[in-house]
Design a protein around this motif. Sequence first.
Motif, short mmCIF file in Angstrom:
data_model
loop_
_atom_site.label_atom_id
_atom_site.label_comp_id
_atom_site.label_asym_id
_atom_site.label_seq_id
_atom_site.Cartn_x
_atom_site.Cartn_y
_atom_site.Cartn_z
N TYR A 126 -10.01 -27.49 8.78
CA TYR A 126 -9.64 -26.29 8.02
C TYR A 126 -10.38 -25.06 8.55
N ALA A 127 -11.68 -25.20 8.79
CA ALA A 127 -12.49 -24.09 9.29
C ALA A 127 -12.00 -23.64 10.67
N LEU A 128 -11.61 -24.57 11.51
CA LEU A 128 -11.09 -24.22 12.83
C LEU A 128 -9.76 -23.48 12.73
N ALA A 143 -6.89 -18.35 13.01
CA ALA A 143 -6.05 -17.32 12.37
C ALA A 143 -6.70 -15.95 12.50
N VAL A 144 -8.00 -15.88 12.29
CA VAL A 144 -8.70 -14.59 12.41
C VAL A 144 -8.73 -14.14 13.87
N MET A 161 -14.20 -17.17 2.66
CA MET A 161 -13.02 -16.42 3.09
C MET A 161 -12.92 -15.07 2.37
N ASP A 162 -13.42 -15.00 1.13
CA ASP A 162 -13.39 -13.74 0.37
C ASP A 162 -14.13 -12.63 1.11
N HIS A 163 -15.11 -12.98 1.92
CA HIS A 163 -15.85 -11.97 2.69
C HIS A 163 -15.01 -11.42 3.84
N LEU A 189 -3.79 -20.06 4.33
CA LEU A 189 -4.95 -20.95 4.31
C LEU A 189 -5.88 -20.62 3.14
N GLN A 190 -6.01 -19.34 2.81
CA GLN A 190 -6.88 -18.96 1.70
C GLN A 190 -6.37 -19.56 0.39
N LYS A 191 -5.05 -19.55 0.21
CA LYS A 191 -4.47 -20.09 -1.02
C LYS A 191 -4.59 -21.61 -1.09
N SER A 192 -4.73 -22.26 0.05
CA SER A 192 -4.82 -23.72 0.06
C SER A 192 -6.22 -24.21 0.42
N ALA A 193 -7.23 -23.40 0.10
CA ALA A 193 -8.61 -23.76 0.44
C ALA A 193 -9.00 -25.10 -0.16
N LEU A 194 -9.78 -25.86 0.59
CA LEU A 194 -10.14 -27.21 0.18
C LEU A 194 -11.27 -27.25 -0.85
#
Length: 124
Positions: free
Chosen positions: A13-15, A20-21, A45-47, A32-37
């Motif tokens: 997920y982090a990769l 994406a960034v 991700m909020d940062h 990905l933010q909406k499906s965070a684990l």
Amino acid sequence: LTPEQRRHPMIDYALKVRSAVADANYHLFFRLQKSALSPSMVFLMDHLVPSVRFWSLQRICKAYRPSVSAEFVLFELGFAKEEQELASKWLESCGCVLSKDRKVLQTKDCIVHESDLKKQNSLI
């Protein structure tokens, strides 16, 4: 990283987020933010959200000429339906021009800059 480490769900997920960034893929980033684990992933991700939203808005205003649906833009920028009013204010504070009914973003008239809202939501 070893292949075994890459298969771990959190590392995978982090990769994907990093990719994406790095690729400026805002659509994938917000999906990905909406499906965070985990909550810790959401917190991290909020940062990134303010800067990703800013450069995403710049790209959208260049790509969609002369106008685009405001609802589409807000969805692409990761805003929830219940945040519509705040999100519209954020768009205007970034130099965006909305139609009178606030349903269309006039991209050809926008001069995008960082938001000048005094009090910002942690997700803006």
